[in-house]
Design a protein around this motif. Structure first.
Motif, PDB file in Angstrom:
ATOM      1  N   TYR A  26      -4.134  16.635  15.286  1.00 53.42           N
ATOM      2  CA  TYR A  26      -4.089  15.125  15.004  1.00 53.42           C
ATOM      3  C   TYR A  26      -3.932  14.215  16.062  1.00 53.42           C
ATOM      4  O   TYR A  26      -3.167  14.449  16.858  1.00 53.42           O
ATOM      5  N   ASP A  27      -5.121  13.375  15.982  1.00 52.68           N
ATOM      6  CA  ASP A  27      -5.216  12.326  16.997  1.00 52.68           C
ATOM      7  C   ASP A  27      -4.584  11.041  16.741  1.00 52.68           C
ATOM      8  O   ASP A  27      -4.709  10.563  15.555  1.00 52.68           O
ATOM      9  N   PHE A  28      -4.047  10.354  17.561  1.00 51.71           N
ATOM     10  CA  PHE A  28      -3.267   9.106  17.489  1.00 51.71           C
ATOM     11  C   PHE A  28      -4.640   7.920  17.185  1.00 51.71           C
ATOM     12  O   PHE A  28      -5.356   8.057  17.984  1.00 51.71           O
ATOM     13  N   LYS A  29      -4.469   7.346  16.331  1.00 55.81           N
ATOM     14  CA  LYS A  29      -5.420   6.217  15.812  1.00 55.81           C
ATOM     15  C   LYS A  29      -4.977   4.831  16.289  1.00 55.81           C
ATOM     16  O   LYS A  29      -5.625   4.267  16.947  1.00 55.81           O
ATOM     17  N   ARG A  30      -3.775   4.531  15.575  1.00 60.40           N
ATOM     18  CA  ARG A  30      -3.218   3.113  15.920  1.00 60.40           C
ATOM     19  C   ARG A  30      -1.741   3.000  15.264  1.00 60.40           C
ATOM     20  O   ARG A  30      -1.534   3.901  14.607  1.00 60.40           O
ATOM     21  N   SER A  31      -0.989   2.062  16.183  1.00 63.11           N
ATOM     22  CA  SER A  31       0.156   1.618  15.331  1.00 63.11           C
ATOM     23  C   SER A  31       0.229   0.117  14.837  1.00 63.11           C
ATOM     24  O   SER A  31      -0.792  -0.732  15.324  1.00 63.11           O
ATOM     25  N   ALA A  59       1.040   9.651   8.699  1.00 61.46           N
ATOM     26  CA  ALA A  59       1.965   8.643   8.946  1.00 61.46           C
ATOM     27  C   ALA A  59       3.399   9.015   9.247  1.00 61.46           C
ATOM     28  O   ALA A  59       3.885   9.765   8.583  1.00 61.46           O
ATOM     29  N   ILE A  60       3.637   8.095  10.355  1.00 56.42           N
ATOM     30  CA  ILE A  60       5.118   8.145  10.765  1.00 56.42           C
ATOM     31  C   ILE A  60       5.553   6.670  10.935  1.00 56.42           C
ATOM     32  O   ILE A  60       4.917   5.985  11.749  1.00 56.42           O
ATOM     33  N   ALA A  61       6.824   6.238  10.450  1.00 53.17           N
ATOM     34  CA  ALA A  61       7.485   5.263  10.714  1.00 53.17           C
ATOM     35  C   ALA A  61       8.716   5.285  11.823  1.00 53.17           C
ATOM     36  O   ALA A  61       9.431   6.219  11.426  1.00 53.17           O
ATOM     37  N   ILE A  95      -0.344   6.214  12.814  1.00 58.22           N
ATOM     38  CA  ILE A  95      -1.523   6.613  11.995  1.00 58.22           C
ATOM     39  C   ILE A  95      -2.134   7.439  12.986  1.00 58.22           C
ATOM     40  O   ILE A  95      -2.588   7.257  14.002  1.00 58.22           O
ATOM     41  N   TYR A  96      -2.251   8.842  12.166  1.00 61.00           N
ATOM     42  CA  TYR A  96      -2.984   9.863  13.197  1.00 61.00           C
ATOM     43  C   TYR A  96      -4.025  10.613  12.022  1.00 61.00           C
ATOM     44  O   TYR A  96      -4.038  10.205  10.782  1.00 61.00           O
TER      45      TYR A  96
END
Length: 151
Positions: A40-45, A74-76, A63-64
């Motif tokens: 999974y690649d990081f997209k944006r926060s 998704a992670i919060a 979001i990855y």
């Protein structure tokens, strides 16, 4: 990429309360660590704002995306300048207007992050929600985004 900030977040995720004297300082969050997996690649926060003081950032939704399988993750996580100790952190994700929410952390007692949660989104947009309840005065923040390009 089309983004719309949700004016109202689903009733199950709305948290009441406020925090007096909260200021929007520099964001020092629990470090962004990819808990989704190496593919999974990081997209944006995206910011999670206090529900009473919109300029106060109390956390982030990361979001990855996995190009191989078409899933978003998704992670919060909380902003540690505001949020300390154990508290409820939650995150939810779904393919935009299609299917049920996949969630983690509702009613939790986490110390740093909620998730990961996954939703298929190849060639589609995703919706996601994140929030936290972070002090004894029921201070809370939540935010949601819909129709965000996922993959």
């Amino acid at each position: 990429m089309i983004r719309k900030h949700l004016a109202t977040v689903v009733a199950a995720t709305v948290l009441a309360g406020g925090l007096v004297g909260l200021s929007a300082g520099a964001a020092h969050a629990y470090p962004r660590v990819n808990k989704c997996g190496s593919a999974y690649d990081f997209k944006r926060s995206w910011d999670i704002n206090d529900i009473h003081y919109v300029d106060a950032v109390v956390g982030f939704i990361d979001i990855y995306y996995n190009r191989g399988n078409g899933y978003n993750c998704a992670i919060a996580r909380g902003n540690d300048a505001v949020v300390t100790g154990q508290h409820e952190i939650f995150v939810e994700i779904r393919r935009s207007r299609d299917g049920s929410w996949i969630q983690d952390g509702v009613g939790s007692n986490y110390t740093s992050y909620a998730g990961p949660v996954y939703a298929y989104g190849k060639g589609a947009c995703i919706d996601f929600i994140g929030g936290l309840k972070y002090n004894e005065f029921s201070g809370s923040g939540d935010t949601g985004y819909s129709s965000v390009h996922g993959g």
